[in-house]
Design a protein around this motif. Sequence first.
Motif, PDB file in Angstrom:
ATOM      1  N   ALA A   1       7.510  -7.992  -1.427  1.00  0.00           N
ATOM      2  CA  ALA A   1       6.362  -7.102  -1.872  1.00  0.00           C
ATOM      3  C   ALA A   1       6.303  -6.435  -3.514  1.00  0.00           C
ATOM      4  O   ALA A   1       4.352  -6.726  -3.360  1.00  0.00           O
ATOM      5  N   ASN A   2       7.055  -6.279  -4.316  1.00  0.00           N
ATOM      6  CA  ASN A   2       6.151  -5.918  -5.425  1.00  0.00           C
ATOM      7  C   ASN A   2       6.350  -6.711  -5.951  1.00  0.00           C
ATOM      8  O   ASN A   2       5.030  -7.420  -7.199  1.00  0.00           O
TER       9      ASN A   2
ATOM     10  N   LEU B   1       4.319  -9.510  -5.476  1.00  0.00           N
ATOM     11  CA  LEU B   1       2.674  -9.902  -4.423  1.00  0.00           C
ATOM     12  C   LEU B   1       1.497  -8.971  -4.592  1.00  0.00           C
ATOM     13  O   LEU B   1       1.296  -9.049  -5.643  1.00  0.00           O
ATOM     14  N   THR B   2       2.110  -7.560  -4.668  1.00  0.00           N
ATOM     15  CA  THR B   2       1.633  -6.805  -5.089  1.00  0.00           C
ATOM     16  C   THR B   2       1.246  -6.022  -6.570  1.00  0.00           C
ATOM     17  O   THR B   2       0.164  -6.313  -7.229  1.00  0.00           O
ATOM     18  N   LEU B   3       1.848  -6.401  -7.271  1.00  0.00           N
ATOM     19  CA  LEU B   3       1.327  -6.134  -9.345  1.00  0.00           C
ATOM     20  C   LEU B   3       0.774  -7.732  -9.521  1.00  0.00           C
ATOM     21  O   LEU B   3      -0.361  -7.883  -9.840  1.00  0.00           O
ATOM     22  N   SER B   4       1.022  -9.293  -8.489  1.00  0.00           N
ATOM     23  CA  SER B   4       0.315 -10.657  -8.753  1.00  0.00           C
ATOM     24  C   SER B   4      -1.759  -9.833  -7.979  1.00  0.00           C
ATOM     25  O   SER B   4      -2.591  -9.838  -9.154  1.00  0.00           O
ATOM     26  N   LEU B   5      -1.105  -9.020  -7.356  1.00  0.00           N
ATOM     27  CA  LEU B   5      -2.611  -8.750  -6.286  1.00  0.00           C
ATOM     28  C   LEU B   5      -3.335  -7.874  -7.103  1.00  0.00           C
ATOM     29  O   LEU B   5      -5.205  -7.327  -7.271  1.00  0.00           O
TER      30      LEU B   5
ATOM     31  N   ALA C   1      -1.382   4.678  -8.211  1.00  0.00           N
ATOM     32  CA  ALA C   1      -0.817   5.571  -7.309  1.00  0.00           C
ATOM     33  C   ALA C   1      -0.885   5.227  -5.823  1.00  0.00           C
ATOM     34  O   ALA C   1      -0.072   5.523  -5.058  1.00  0.00           O
ATOM     35  N   TRP C   2      -1.625   3.911  -5.487  1.00  0.00           N
ATOM     36  CA  TRP C   2      -2.086   3.837  -4.285  1.00  0.00           C
ATOM     37  C   TRP C   2      -0.819   2.758  -3.601  1.00  0.00           C
ATOM     38  O   TRP C   2      -0.531   1.913  -2.827  1.00  0.00           O
ATOM     39  N   LEU C   3      -0.820   1.633  -5.586  1.00  0.00           N
ATOM     40  CA  LEU C   3       0.287   0.499  -4.704  1.00  0.00           C
ATOM     41  C   LEU C   3       1.673   0.550  -4.343  1.00  0.00           C
ATOM     42  O   LEU C   3       2.568   1.777  -5.226  1.00  0.00           O
ATOM     43  N   PRO C   4       1.953  -0.221  -3.305  1.00  0.00           N
ATOM     44  CA  PRO C   4       3.384   0.382  -2.716  1.00  0.00           C
ATOM     45  C   PRO C   4       4.145  -0.699  -3.445  1.00  0.00           C
ATOM     46  O   PRO C   4       4.687  -1.689  -2.653  1.00  0.00           O
ATOM     47  N   LEU C   5       5.121  -0.032  -4.356  1.00  0.00           N
ATOM     48  CA  LEU C   5       6.095  -0.272  -5.724  1.00  0.00           C
ATOM     49  C   LEU C   5       7.474   0.430  -4.974  1.00  0.00           C
ATOM     50  O   LEU C   5       7.103   1.461  -4.958  1.00  0.00           O
ATOM     51  N   GLU C   6       8.123  -0.101  -4.747  1.00  0.00           N
ATOM     52  CA  GLU C   6       9.811   0.754  -4.888  1.00  0.00           C
ATOM     53  C   GLU C   6      10.679  -0.600  -4.658  1.00  0.00           C
ATOM     54  O   GLU C   6      10.867  -1.944  -4.370  1.00  0.00           O
ATOM     55  N   PRO C   7      11.537  -0.436  -5.508  1.00  0.00           N
ATOM     56  CA  PRO C   7      13.033  -1.291  -5.754  1.00  0.00           C
ATOM     57  C   PRO C   7      13.468  -1.523  -4.976  1.00  0.00           C
ATOM     58  O   PRO C   7      13.554  -1.330  -3.146  1.00  0.00           O
ATOM     59  N   GLY C   8      14.257  -2.362  -4.381  1.00  0.00           N
ATOM     60  CA  GLY C   8      14.617  -3.309  -3.787  1.00  0.00           C
ATOM     61  C   GLY C   8      13.690  -4.520  -2.497  1.00  0.00           C
ATOM     62  O   GLY C   8      13.918  -5.246  -2.178  1.00  0.00           O
ATOM     63  N   ARG C   9      11.996  -4.129  -2.846  1.00  0.00           N
ATOM     64  CA  ARG C   9      11.238  -4.966  -2.245  1.00  0.00           C
ATOM     65  C   ARG C   9      11.171  -6.239  -2.891  1.00  0.00           C
ATOM     66  O   ARG C   9       9.325  -6.320  -3.362  1.00  0.00           O
ATOM     67  N   ASP C  10      11.358  -7.318  -3.331  1.00  0.00           N
ATOM     68  CA  ASP C  10      10.783  -8.187  -4.365  1.00  0.00           C
ATOM     69  C   ASP C  10       9.809  -8.795  -4.002  1.00  0.00           C
ATOM     70  O   ASP C  10       8.720  -8.838  -4.666  1.00  0.00           O
TER      71      ASP C  10
END
Length: 462
Positions: A356-357, A359-363, A345-354
């Motif tokens: 950032a998304n 790196l977030t998924l990988s981390l 729920a904390w992950l800063p995931l948002e369509p269009g921010r490729d």
Amino acid sequence: MTNLPVSRSQWLALALIPLLSAALLFSPVVDWFEGPQLLSALLVMAGLVLFATGAMPEFVTALLVLTLAMLLSLAPAEVVFSGLTSTACWLIVSGLVIGIAISETGLAQRVSDLFTRHLDASYTRLIAGIVVIGIVLGFVMPSSVGRIVLFIPIALTIAHSCGFEPGSNGQKAVGLAAAFGSHLPTFAILPANVPNMIMIGSAEKIHGWSPMFGEYLLLHFPVLGILKAILLVVVLVRLYPDSPKPAPQAGPGRPFNFTESRLMVILLVTLGFWLTDTWHQISAAWIGLAAATLLLMPGIGMICTQSFNQKVNISSILVVAGLLGIAGLINHQNISGILGGHVLAWLPLEPGRDLANFLTLSLAATATGMVTTLAGIPATLTPLAGAMSEMTGFSLEAVLMTQVLGFSTIIFTYQSVPLMMAMPLAGIPMRHAARLCLILAALTIVILFPLDYLWWKWLGWI
């Protein structure tokens, strides 16, 4: 009575443990845990700090963690001491026995002579050559355990042929190159490691998709295979500087004697059973243990009782038991499940921010491995891939493939059974592997993750 001086690593541990404990206790995260879970989290954190800093001998840290877990009643004995009954423990025992046999019969020297004359021209070439051999083995042997058991005795013999004494920088670098080269870059080869296969199996079962060998290799091997191998070589050469001595030229090849031939037969049969384990369903540990038993039996084997007593180190088994006990405690108290449920729920995931998304998924996958071990990454994240796909706008396949960046980035040695097994086989203290893991993880996140994003973008996966 003389007081022993406190080392820098001990001062570091004395500072980190209370600081990290306070950070947990005085943050909102503390509300996620109940009493035993919070105590377990604090004990795990303290144990990992002691392992990472080397403030105490590693087997003492292992015993301390296991003892406190029992005294505090944080888990049943079968959980706390699960490492002693695990396949990893017996893989280490069998690996040590097989390594002794390979060395004492002269088989390691025979194979070493074949490679050393091509690798001793320079130190960088030697370390790079060891890493490359480990990667090549990844294409033909679908098991890090098998690769490490067979390759480390040979690599250490190569180190000895190049003039590196036990405990020298060169010997450590060669042992680490064999262990890490056989393991880390091979995550980019589809069937070469257990987490790869867990991810493919769970993705096919849950989402009805699994990648082909070629597309998996193309997506991951250029960055997570080749570039990571180059980083590994550079780091080892810088951390452990040394200079090889030209090895004496081997004489004309002598025929295999009866002892070597007998060992070759046992090794080939063992390797055959390892390669066909999906068919006969016998664990690699019990196959290795059967081979080790044969090698110790009078009249059949080739290892005397004295060699076994001198070279099979009980402290290495205690270290692995302690690290696996930590993993068992994490699972028993559901620490990984608690963290996973809140972190999504904390992950800063948002369509269009490729970027950032990505790196977030990988981390997120990398961080998951810290609390579930590597094999737990696909088990934890694969069921969430559909939701992550909707949150990012990435394809389901791309989300699933980001797990590979996570389980190929090892921050702590306890996350990887093959690495824990490799250090006792190589005779290298675990703290050297711990330091190398941290450095490679930092370089991977800072350098390779962004490069991997560009590679995926160029291939059209994002």
